[in-house]
Write an enzyme that holds these catalytic residues in place. Structure first.
Site, PDB file in Angstrom:
ATOM      1  N   TYR A  63      -5.331   4.681  -7.793  1.00 35.71           N
ATOM      2  CA  TYR A  63      -5.564   4.672  -6.349  1.00 35.71           C
ATOM      3  C   TYR A  63      -6.922   4.057  -6.064  1.00 35.71           C
ATOM      4  O   TYR A  63      -7.936   4.732  -6.010  1.00 35.71           O
ATOM      5  CB  TYR A  63      -5.491   6.099  -5.801  1.00 35.71           C
ATOM      6  CG  TYR A  63      -5.578   6.190  -4.292  1.00 35.71           C
ATOM      7  CD1 TYR A  63      -4.767   5.414  -3.477  1.00 35.71           C
ATOM      8  CD2 TYR A  63      -6.455   7.071  -3.682  1.00 35.71           C
ATOM      9  CE1 TYR A  63      -4.843   5.502  -2.093  1.00 35.71           C
ATOM     10  CE2 TYR A  63      -6.538   7.175  -2.298  1.00 35.71           C
ATOM     11  CZ  TYR A  63      -5.722   6.384  -1.514  1.00 35.71           C
ATOM     12  OH  TYR A  63      -5.794   6.482  -0.141  1.00 35.71           O
TER      13      TYR A  63
ATOM     14  N   TYR B  75       0.859  -1.186   0.000  1.00 35.00           N
ATOM     15  CA  TYR B  75       0.000   0.000   0.000  1.00 35.00           C
ATOM     16  C   TYR B  75       0.891   1.231   0.000  1.00 35.00           C
ATOM     17  O   TYR B  75       1.660   1.457   0.940  1.00 35.00           O
ATOM     18  CB  TYR B  75      -0.874  -0.021   1.250  1.00 35.00           C
ATOM     19  CG  TYR B  75      -2.097   0.854   1.152  1.00 35.00           C
ATOM     20  CD1 TYR B  75      -3.313   0.311   0.747  1.00 35.00           C
ATOM     21  CD2 TYR B  75      -2.049   2.201   1.472  1.00 35.00           C
ATOM     22  CE1 TYR B  75      -4.443   1.100   0.663  1.00 35.00           C
ATOM     23  CE2 TYR B  75      -3.181   2.995   1.381  1.00 35.00           C
ATOM     24  CZ  TYR B  75      -4.381   2.438   0.987  1.00 35.00           C
ATOM     25  OH  TYR B  75      -5.499   3.216   0.903  1.00 35.00           O
TER      26      TYR B  75
END
Ligand SMILES: [Zn+2]
Lengths: 131, 387
Positions: B334, B284
């Site tokens: 994203y 992440y």
């Protein structure tokens, strides 16, 4: 109005801003647990108390971390995460700190804008408290 | 624990995709994922919905898809950690015999055509209210400020530098060049990183992720079932979560240690592997800093050594630990925890094309939510566990 906008109190923040108007830093405290919390703490995780009282903090702190926000319009804001002498951490803004570092001694100073609520900033504490 | 696998992956158009609600994007992603697996929607008996910024697709998504007689339906939200947690929950339910084919979906549409990307996650006003308002007035206008404080604390404590963060931006962009779905594919240099504008010092623009609209879904089934379906199974070897609950007070490890420090060992223990066995990472990367601190907490390098490790070239094409091979959230798209998860599925299948990393045996996937408040880990691979 100052350059970052007008701050108004809400139903939960009155004592904080009343304190700031008198140059006092008001934070939360759970008296039975003898524990201090930041001004926006919603309760005491230790004992489950939901209504924390307000208590006056010394205003002394040390710097935990810092950052500089670049806001729209070209303004910059020196941001800080500070550790109050009583233990809680608090988000704030630095005033005239030229060489920030971990552990830098700070103290609260208060801004009293023409419009809106007073509030603290943190400046370097140059007073020698070692004696 | 019975064998489970990811059998399908579905992605909508990602990026500046306007005019579709998160629910519609989610529906499109689930349909695509089922089709990818070679399943009909009627084969699904579970649906887990992870919300984004702009309103949850909600459990109402099941109705929009016409799903009937589901045995598992819920929303799950630990922000960026949701996707990994959803796959783990789906796998647990399948292993327990409580479901057989579960779609896990995330969709979001924070971008609007008329406003800048930064506005999607930020706030601005002339008048502010209460203590939360005071904080915003002082300059805490978005989560960027909080991650900047975390990154600065790491720098101050361990000597981590902006150039070391920059090495992650550069290697991630180098990977993105090989991903046709990446929003940003032009190579960047360390100098480009250093000269990109400040967002909140010490974070440059090129330390921060993109903002994207879209939806991504995966289908989780039992391992045996997956072998009969359309695509090569991506086996779920292990999972973990970590929610450190750092209090804002003296002694807090905020910024120094994250939930990866507990989530990672739990997932690796379940998989029966160690960091040395992991052949690539999909981490992440809401910020370059997040990758750096996660690498430390997972044990790929010692605490405080994330900077030199990132600067060593290990993470980029040709490096020892290929990381964020699709360009991650920094350069590709994203979709919160679905960004690393989707790339892991692509890599495990060997579908990476120009960016396929040479070794895909064991892929570590991370999710991070809030301001380092929540963490999830998956260990995935193309081979059955113990096979
Ligand atoms: Zn108490």
């Amino acid at each position: 109005m100052n350059f970052y906008g007008v701050v108004r109190r809400d139903g939960r923040s009155g004592p904080f801003f009343d304190g700031a108007a008198r140059d006092r830093l008001m934070i939360r405290r759970c008296a039975p647990c003898d524990r201090w919390y930041g001004p926006d703490a919603g309760g005491c995780p230790e004992c489950g108390a939901e209504d924390l009282g307000w208590a006056e903090a010394s205003g002394r702190a040390v710097l935990v971390s810092w950052a500089v926000a670049h806001l729209r319009g070209g303004e910059t804001a020196p941001l800080a995460l500070v550790e109050l002498a009583e233990g809680p951490w608090m988000y704030g803004r630095l005033h005239a700190v030229t060489a920030p570092r971990e552990g830098l001694p700070l103290r609260a100073r208060f801004v009293h804008p023409d419009e809106g609520e007073s509030h603290p900033l943190f400046e370097e504490d140059r007073e020698d408290r070692s004696l | 624990m019975a064998e489970t696998a990811i059998a399908g992956l579905g992605m909508t158009e990602l990026g500046k995709v306007y005019g579709r609600s998160p629910r519609r994007l989610a529906a499109q992603a689930v349909r695509a994922a089922a089709a990818d697996a070679g399943l009909a929607l009627t084969d699904l008996d579970g649906l887990i919905v992870a919300p984004g910024m702009s309103g949850s697709p909600g459990v109402e998504l099941a109705r929009l898809l016409g799903l009937r007689d589901l045995r598992l339906l819920t929303t799950m939200n630990t922000f960026g950690a949701s996707a990994g947690a959803a796959v783990a929950y789906a796998a647990s339910m399948i292993a327990a015999g409580s479901a057989s084919a579960v779609a896990c979906v995330f969709a979001d549409a924070p971008l609007r055509p008329e406003r800048p990307a930064g506005a999607a996650y930020g706030r601005d006003a002339r008048e502010w209210h209460g203590l939360d308002g005071l904080r915003a007035a002082l300059g805490f206008r978005s989560v960027n400020a909080h991650y900047a404080l975390a990154a600065r604390r790491h720098m101050a404590r361990y000597g981590t530098t902006s150039e070391q963060f920059g090495a992650i931006a550069v290697s991630t962009r180098a990977w993105a060049a090989g991903n046709p779905l990446a929003q940003m594919r032009d190579p960047i240099s360390l100098r480009d990183h250093q000269e990109s504008r400040w967002v909140v010092e010490p974070l440059h623009l090129l330390d921060c992720c993109l903002v994207s609209n879209g939806g991504i879904a995966v289908i989780v089934t039992g391992g045996e079932r997956a072998r009969d379906l359309a695509r090569p199974p991506v086996y779920v070897w292990g999972w973990g979560q970590g929610h450190p609950g750092h209090r804002l007070e003296r002694g807090s490890e905020f910024g120094l240690t994250t939930g990866a420090a507990t989530s990672g060992p739990a997932a690796m223990k379940m998989a029966g592997v160690t960091p040395g066995d992991i052949t690539q990472c999909q981490l992440y990367d809401c910020y370059t800093y997040t990758v750096l601190v996660s690498l430390e907490d997972y044990g790929f390098c010692a605490k405080g050594e994330g900077g030199p490790f990132a600067a060593s070239g290990a993470l980029g094409p040709g490096g020892a630990l290929p990381t964020n091979t699709g360009g991650g959230q920094l350069s590709a798209y994203y979709m919160w925890g679905m960004t690393p998860l989707s790339e892991a599925v692509i890599q495990a299948r060997g579908d990476g094309g120009a960016r396929q990393a040479p070794r895909n045996d064991l892929i570590l996937v991370s999710g991070n939510g809030g301001v380092l408040d929540h963490h999830s880990t998956l260990i995935l691979g193309p081979h059955p566990k113990g096979g």
